[in-house]
Enzyme design. Structure first.
Site, short mmCIF file in Angstrom:
data_model
loop_
_atom_site.label_atom_id
_atom_site.label_comp_id
_atom_site.label_asym_id
_atom_site.label_seq_id
_atom_site.Cartn_x
_atom_site.Cartn_y
_atom_site.Cartn_z
CD GLN A 132 -1.64 -1.08 18.78
OE1 GLN A 132 -1.51 -0.38 17.78
NE2 GLN A 132 -1.27 -0.66 19.98
N PRO A 260 -7.86 -1.33 16.10
CG PRO A 260 -6.70 -2.50 17.79
CD PRO A 260 -6.73 -2.26 16.30
N GLY A 262 -7.64 4.73 17.82
CA GLY A 262 -7.77 5.92 16.97
C GLY A 262 -6.49 6.10 16.17
N GLY A 263 -5.39 5.96 16.87
CA GLY A 263 -4.08 6.06 16.21
C GLY A 263 -3.06 5.33 17.05
CD GLU A 265 2.00 6.15 20.73
OE1 GLU A 265 2.35 5.80 21.86
OE2 GLU A 265 0.83 6.05 20.32
CG HIS A 289 -3.17 11.89 20.82
ND1 HIS A 289 -3.37 12.28 22.13
CD2 HIS A 289 -2.72 10.62 20.88
CE1 HIS A 289 -3.05 11.28 22.93
NE2 HIS A 289 -2.66 10.26 22.20
CD GLU A 290 -1.79 8.67 17.72
OE1 GLU A 290 -0.75 8.28 18.26
OE2 GLU A 290 -2.91 8.45 18.20
CG HIS A 293 2.11 9.61 21.39
ND1 HIS A 293 2.42 9.35 22.71
CD2 HIS A 293 0.80 9.28 21.24
CE1 HIS A 293 1.34 8.88 23.33
NE2 HIS A 293 0.34 8.85 22.46
CD GLU A 312 -1.22 7.69 25.34
OE1 GLU A 312 -1.57 8.78 24.85
OE2 GLU A 312 -0.81 6.74 24.64
CG ASP A 370 -3.82 -4.70 26.28
OD1 ASP A 370 -3.17 -3.64 26.18
OD2 ASP A 370 -3.70 -5.65 25.48
CE1 TYR A 378 -4.54 8.24 25.01
CE2 TYR A 378 -5.07 6.65 26.72
CZ TYR A 378 -4.62 6.93 25.44
OH TYR A 378 -4.23 5.91 24.61
#
Length: 612
Positions: A132, A260, A262-263, A265, A289-290, A293, A312, A370, A378
């Site tokens: 990630q 960590p 939801g998705g 992309e 959503h993804e 992206h 976002e 982060d 978003y």
């Protein structure tokens, strides 16, 4: 355009990467990736050195055309890693192409990769790894110009004992000595470093559409194939709204529960949390959503992390457009209501006067992006675009602009200023001065640079929410009553999962409910038994806000069986603050620390007072 990125230590204004080639060996025993990277570089100024981003890497050597180069790894910056400076044999002119090879390996402190023991997986037999990289973690598995302002193609040869997938198209694979295989990948569409992604494990695939396969552990593959069978309709709707899908494949990888987010992309291969595999397709808007992206973020990319809302906010806007096309405008409005609640919670968490609530925050002091991750880019971003759409004359005027925005900026990394300049140019060319006058009624400065909630109430259509609000009001008004006979299981029988979420969310806005009401609600509605992760999260939130102790063991169960930050961070924070919950929160986290992804661990530790 000169690149500015406060989150990168690389010499972006002197050198530009055009291609990254990875040659990697995965060792599950040593929990590391080793090998080399070859960077194709183009000098954009006269230069005698190359400076790259790294983080916790073990760099062995650097070379140019087989000639060893001197290199130096700087002391670590608290958030941004360590600059790797490579000295060139002589000064080179602007416009020179260079191929620099760096031999290195990751270390146990790598923040991009989580290695899972067999017992952390579903099948319990094989290890697993996944990466990630967003926002600035690619530098912990490859020395690179780790900035979204730099877009590259990439290729990879990866040798592993277990199947490998990447955010690229696999071209071939072959057996090599020792029971290993080498997998070959190529990504021909330019993309930023944070989208380089890898996963390896006992993975099986099922075709779910003409350009889509879902991958996961074999134990789950049938359930996932069923859950995501509508994927193609999302892609086709995105194409109808925007431009042709550019990435060839749209595959899905359902990760182990510690993932960590939801998705994520990652191009050609979206990573998703198993918490959206609900058995009733009630959480698949994450896929919309993804997929969105693929255009907003991956094709048109933020220039640096200060403009993250361009990724976002736009993606949420397109995701909700897809929902409206497939299920009607009321669904879009309903989703936006849930988003507004998430935005309010983020603003309350940071504080309404916090710089973290600004749509385009200032990261120039070297803040870790982060630390600012929240609903703000978003939902504040979505609300700005939604407000513009309403102001200029609705979807008929705004939807063609969405497509023009993608066509204008495809394969580029852009700033808020470029986005706004094109918005004005487009509206003037297509709709004249009258529409520009409408745009001028928008207080862009407050939207983009102001703190706290947006300056405008969106006035969403509450049709689908009204029943939820009405039921929540009845419970809120019953807090002083002894007679609860007016409530029955039939109250929520016809509610969708989303309506249950909105009902519970509305109650979390009220004063904490008396324990007898929570007990009665659970008895009638069987809330604790519901498995949909979003409903479960809101129910547990409602209970823990009232320090309702019977829910504590269920919270512990939920935060230790999945690691999605949307759920675990607020629940840990609330348990930590609840009556008799602080020790339980710390104890639970410390016992399960190894289960969480490093990005999640670092943030949870700040949330529950284990780290400054």
């Amino acid at each position: 355009m000169a690149l500015y990125d406060p989150s990168s230590l690389a010499n972006l204004s002197e050198v530009r990467t055009t291609h990254i080639h990875l040659n990697w060996n995965i060792s599950f025993d040593e929990r590391k990736i080793s090998g080399h990277v070859v960077l194709d570089l183009l000098t954009v100024a006269k230069v005698d050195k190359v400076v790259l981003d790294t983080s916790y890497l073990d760099v062995a050597s650097a070379s140019l055309d087989g000639q060893d180069l001197k290199f130096h790894v700087a002391d670590r910056h608290p958030s941004l890693g360590s600059a790797l400076t490579i000295e060139l044999p002589q000064t080179v002119e602007q416009g020179t192409k260079l191929k620099v090879k760096i031999d290195y390996s990751t270390t146990e402190k790598c923040t991009a990769i989580q290695f899972l023991e067999p017992e952390q997986t579903l099948g319990k037999k094989f290890p697993y790894l996944f990466s990630q990289c967003q926002a600035i973690h690619a530098r912990s598995f490859v020395p690179c110009q780790d900035s979204p302002g730099v877009k590259v193609t990439y290729s990879a040869d990866v040798t592993s004992p277990l199947r490998v997938l990447m955010s690229a198209l696999q071209t071939s694979q072959e057996d090599v000595a020792g029971g290993l295989k080498t997998y070959h990948f190529v990504q021909k569409t330019t993309m930023p470093s944070y989208l380089i992604a890898i996963a390896a494990g006992n993975l099986e695939g099922r075709e779910i559409g003409p350009r889509s396969t879902v991958w996961c552990e074999p134990e789950m593959v049938e359930a996932c194939a069923w859950e995501f069978k509508d994927t193609e309709s999302f892609i086709a709707t995105g194409e109808k709204l925007l431009t042709t899908y550019e990435w060839g494949r749209y595959d899905l990888l359902v990760l182990p529960p510690s993932f960590p987010y939801g998705g994520m992309e990652n191009p050609c291969l979206t990573f998703v949390t198993p918490t959206i595999v609900t058995g009733d397709r009630s959480a698949v808007d994450v896929i919309a959503h993804e997929i969105s992206h693929s255009w907003m973020g991956n094709l048109v990319t933020t220039g640096n992390w200060e403009h993250f809302w361009l990724n976002e906010g736009w993606t949420v806007f397109v995701e909700r457009k897809i929902l409206a096309y497939l299920h009607g405008e009321l669904e879009r409005q309903f989703s936006a209501i849930i988003g507004w609640k998430a935005l309010k919670e983020s603003v309350n968490l940071f504080g309404a006067d916090s710089p973290a609530t600004i749509l385009k925050p200032d990261l120039s002091s070297g803040i870790d992006p982060d630390d600012y991750f929240s609903s703000i880019p978003y939902e504040k971003g979505f609300n700005l675009l939604y407000h513009i759409e309403k102001t200029v004359g609705g979807p008929a005027v705004f939807e063609p602009f969405m497509k023009a925005h993608v066509e204008q900026f495809a394969s580029q990394s852009i700033s808020t200023e470029q986005w706004k300049a094109f918005l004005y140019k487009y509206m003037e060319e297509h709709h004249g001065k009258e529409t520009v006058d409408k745009l001028n009624t928008i207080d862009f400065d407050t939207w983009i640079n102001g703190k706290g909630m947006p300056p405008v109430d969106p006035k969403f259509d509450t049709t689908l929410a009204d029943q939820c609000y009405a039921l929540a009001t009845r419970w809120d008004e019953a807090r002083n009553s002894d007679d609860l006979s007016g409530f029955a299981p039939s109250d929520i029988e016809k509610f969708t999962s989303t309506q249950k979420i909105v009902f519970l969310e509305r109650l979390t806005d009220c004063e904490p409910l008396p324990h007898r009401l929570l007990a009665k609600m659970d008895e009638l509605y069987k809330m604790t038994e519901i498995r949909n992760a979003d409903v479960r999260f809101r129910w547990q939130q409602l209970c823990v806000m009232a320090s309702y102790k019977p829910i504590y063991p269920h919270i512990v169960e939920f935060v230790t069986e999945q690691g999605r930050m949307k759920f675990v961070r607020p629940l840990y924070r609330l348990l930590y603050k609840a009556e008799g919950g602080a020790e339980l929160a710390k104890e639970t986290y410390l016992k399960h620390r190894k289960f969480y992804h490093p990005i999640a661990s670092a943030l949870i530790e700040k949330d529950i007072g284990l780290k400054e």
